[in-house]
Design an enzyme around this catalytic site. Sequence first.
Site, short mmCIF file in Angstrom:
data_model
loop_
_atom_site.label_atom_id
_atom_site.label_comp_id
_atom_site.label_asym_id
_atom_site.label_seq_id
_atom_site.Cartn_x
_atom_site.Cartn_y
_atom_site.Cartn_z
CD GLU A 143 29.08 47.44 33.08
OE1 GLU A 143 28.13 47.06 32.35
OE2 GLU A 143 28.89 47.96 34.19
NE ARG A 178 25.06 51.57 35.98
CZ ARG A 178 24.77 52.76 36.47
NH1 ARG A 178 23.67 53.37 36.15
NH2 ARG A 178 25.62 53.36 37.30
CD GLU A 198 38.89 42.44 33.35
OE1 GLU A 198 38.04 43.34 33.24
OE2 GLU A 198 38.96 41.71 34.34
CG HIS A 220 26.96 46.76 44.62
ND1 HIS A 220 26.69 48.10 44.48
CD2 HIS A 220 28.03 46.51 43.83
CE1 HIS A 220 27.56 48.63 43.62
NE2 HIS A 220 28.40 47.68 43.22
CG ASP A 280 33.83 46.36 32.16
OD1 ASP A 280 33.88 46.82 33.32
OD2 ASP A 280 33.45 45.21 31.92
CG HIS A 318 27.10 44.65 40.98
ND1 HIS A 318 27.39 45.46 39.90
CD2 HIS A 318 28.03 43.67 40.95
CE1 HIS A 318 28.46 45.00 39.27
NE2 HIS A 318 28.86 43.91 39.88
C1 UD1 Z 1 30.00 50.18 38.80
C2 UD1 Z 1 30.40 49.95 37.34
C3 UD1 Z 1 30.27 48.48 36.99
C4 UD1 Z 1 31.03 47.60 37.98
C5 UD1 Z 1 30.59 47.94 39.40
C6 UD1 Z 1 31.42 47.18 40.40
C7 UD1 Z 1 29.95 51.68 35.66
C8 UD1 Z 1 28.96 52.30 34.77
N1 UD1 Z 1 29.50 50.70 36.46
O1 UD1 Z 1 28.61 49.86 38.92
O2 UD1 Z 1 30.80 48.26 35.69
O3 UD1 Z 1 30.75 46.24 37.69
O4 UD1 Z 1 30.77 49.35 39.64
O5 UD1 Z 1 30.83 47.19 41.66
O6 UD1 Z 1 31.09 52.07 35.67
N2 UD1 Z 1 27.53 53.40 46.02
C9 UD1 Z 1 27.83 53.81 47.29
N3 UD1 Z 1 29.09 53.57 47.79
C10 UD1 Z 1 30.03 52.91 47.09
C11 UD1 Z 1 29.71 52.47 45.79
C12 UD1 Z 1 28.47 52.73 45.26
O7 UD1 Z 1 27.01 54.40 47.97
O8 UD1 Z 1 31.15 52.71 47.59
C13 UD1 Z 1 26.20 53.69 45.46
C14 UD1 Z 1 26.03 55.19 45.10
O9 UD1 Z 1 24.70 55.55 45.35
C15 UD1 Z 1 26.32 55.21 43.60
C16 UD1 Z 1 25.69 53.88 43.20
O10 UD1 Z 1 26.01 52.97 44.25
O11 UD1 Z 1 25.74 56.30 42.93
C17 UD1 Z 1 26.10 53.35 41.87
O12 UD1 Z 1 27.50 53.38 41.67
P1 UD1 Z 1 28.07 53.28 40.15
O13 UD1 Z 1 29.56 53.26 40.22
O14 UD1 Z 1 27.44 54.31 39.30
O15 UD1 Z 1 27.50 51.93 39.63
P2 UD1 Z 1 27.73 50.46 40.11
O16 UD1 Z 1 26.42 49.77 39.97
O17 UD1 Z 1 28.43 50.45 41.38
N1 UDP Z 2 34.28 41.76 46.48
C1 UDP Z 2 34.71 42.22 47.72
N2 UDP Z 2 33.78 42.38 48.71
C2 UDP Z 2 32.47 42.11 48.53
C3 UDP Z 2 32.03 41.64 47.26
C4 UDP Z 2 32.97 41.49 46.26
O1 UDP Z 2 35.90 42.49 47.92
O2 UDP Z 2 31.68 42.26 49.49
C5 UDP Z 2 35.27 41.63 45.40
C6 UDP Z 2 35.28 40.32 44.64
O3 UDP Z 2 36.20 39.43 45.20
C7 UDP Z 2 35.70 40.75 43.24
C8 UDP Z 2 35.19 42.15 43.14
O4 UDP Z 2 34.90 42.60 44.45
O5 UDP Z 2 37.12 40.81 43.11
C9 UDP Z 2 33.95 42.16 42.29
O6 UDP Z 2 33.36 43.40 42.39
P1 UDP Z 2 31.91 43.68 41.86
O7 UDP Z 2 31.09 42.44 41.90
O8 UDP Z 2 31.44 44.88 42.58
O9 UDP Z 2 32.19 44.13 40.35
P2 UDP Z 2 32.39 43.36 38.97
O10 UDP Z 2 33.44 42.35 39.14
O11 UDP Z 2 31.07 42.78 38.59
O12 UDP Z 2 32.77 44.46 38.04
#
Ligand code: UD1
Ligand code: UDP
Length: 389
Positions: free
Chosen positions: A142, A225, A128, A255, A106, A223
């Site tokens: 999502e 939003r 999924e 995160h 999602d 993490h």
């Molecule tokens: C995203 C997904 C969310 C998912 C989550 C898993 C969307 C809208 N959101 O949320 O559904 O549950 O990933 O973790 O698709 N950043 C880094 N390095 C990284 C990753 C993130 O610096 O490796 C920082 C960056 O500033 C980036 C911000 O996190 O802009 C947000 O990343 P984004 O993918 O937009 O949203 P998540 O909250 O990570």
């Molecule tokens: N995870 C990981 N390292 C971490 C935290 C989470 O590998 O430090 C894994 C966790 O086992 C799960 C996935 O990341 O499979 C969950 O990711 P996240 O919580 O970022 O996203 P969501 O599942 O909420 O979309």
Amino acid sequence: MTDMEREEQAGGHVAVILGTRPEAIKLFPVIAALREEAGLRVTVIATGQHREMLDQVLAMADIVPDHDLAVMQPGQTLDALTARLVTGIGSVLDSEKPDRVVVQGDTATAMCGALAAYYRQIPVAHVEAGLRSYNIYHPWPEEVNRKMVGAIADMHFAPTETAAQALRNEAVDPASIYVTGNSVIDALHLTHARVAAEPDLVQAIQPVLDRHAGKRIILITTHRRENFGAGLDHILDAVTELAQLPDVACILPMHLNPNVRPFVEERLASIESVSLVEPLDYPSFTWLLWHSYLVLTDSGGLQEEAPAFGKPVLVMRETTERPEGIDAGTARLVGTDRAKILAETHALLKDEAAYLAVARASNPFGDGAAAGRIRTVITASLAGKSVAN
Ligand code: UD1
Ligand code: UDP
């Protein structure tokens, strides 16, 4: 065209699109299963919606993407991210011309991957599929992303019967819905077995576990939003109080989202029994989960993984699109109310019978064989055959 190219084309061409940590975790078993199929060409398109957190998983799973769009920008907004994703994925699809696209879950990457494929009339398989909270702001965005992918996909891999029924209720063609289990359980079992054979894989977490030896570990992740701001603040209040308990240690892999990490550090970094750690590679994370007593999280994937290891989950969300855990008794919804989080955590810490009732409830999310089922359906369809569901 070489012989190899000709052979590959005969078996079809699948493009798997992924961009965030959870997509890579849930798709690496699917990619591995597809790659076992002789004659099938598998192209991996990484959007780079996440950077460090995506690369950690790809490296562990030995996946080198064929394309990496590197779209991540610090603190990215949903609209700018969406624009970069649709145009970036679209141009790769124009050059690769796959017969089918696979997206998972999602995220913005999944939604934009499906949309870009639809604009080119390329069929989409959704891994999924069918998870619903029926509240478009929880989880946000999502819930709507997943419905948009569902509206486009012609192949829906529902992890559970509940998810399959949600799709049927929306008049999705029942013949296009397959109940496969969630591929995160495949990923978890594969990785746990790897860790048993290669203990060095968990170097990132072992010293932290050693530091808290003898204490009950509460694993915390946050993490979402919709929890930014007040929700996160209340979660951190609760963790601060839990950390005062003498026989408990809290480990929180952070995160990298800038709306999360600085606030977590500011509030918790100086507390002795709290370990804040960098995002963990997946083997280390599964090892941490294995050694935890219970889990406090707003993550989606962790609600599915924790019961596979018999770990109770307190879900820090108002609602969940994974009601199977609540129904099976493996998880409880606690929202972001400090008092509720504390009350439910104390109950599990103090009452062993209550703890065991949750820990022993059976995992409703899958048996670890989802990827093979998904491969069977995709390859049969590329060969012009269908698989009974
Ligand atoms: C995203 C997904 C969310 C998912 C989550 C898993 C969307 C809208 N959101 O949320 O559904 O549950 O990933 O973790 O698709 N950043 C880094 N390095 C990284 C990753 C993130 O610096 O490796 C920082 C960056 O500033 C980036 C911000 O996190 O802009 C947000 O990343 P984004 O993918 O937009 O949203 P998540 O909250 O990570
Ligand atoms: N995870 C990981 N390292 C971490 C935290 C989470 O590998 O430090 C894994 C966790 O086992 C799960 C996935 O990341 O499979 C969950 O990711 P996240 O919580 O970022 O996203 P969501 O599942 O909420 O979309």
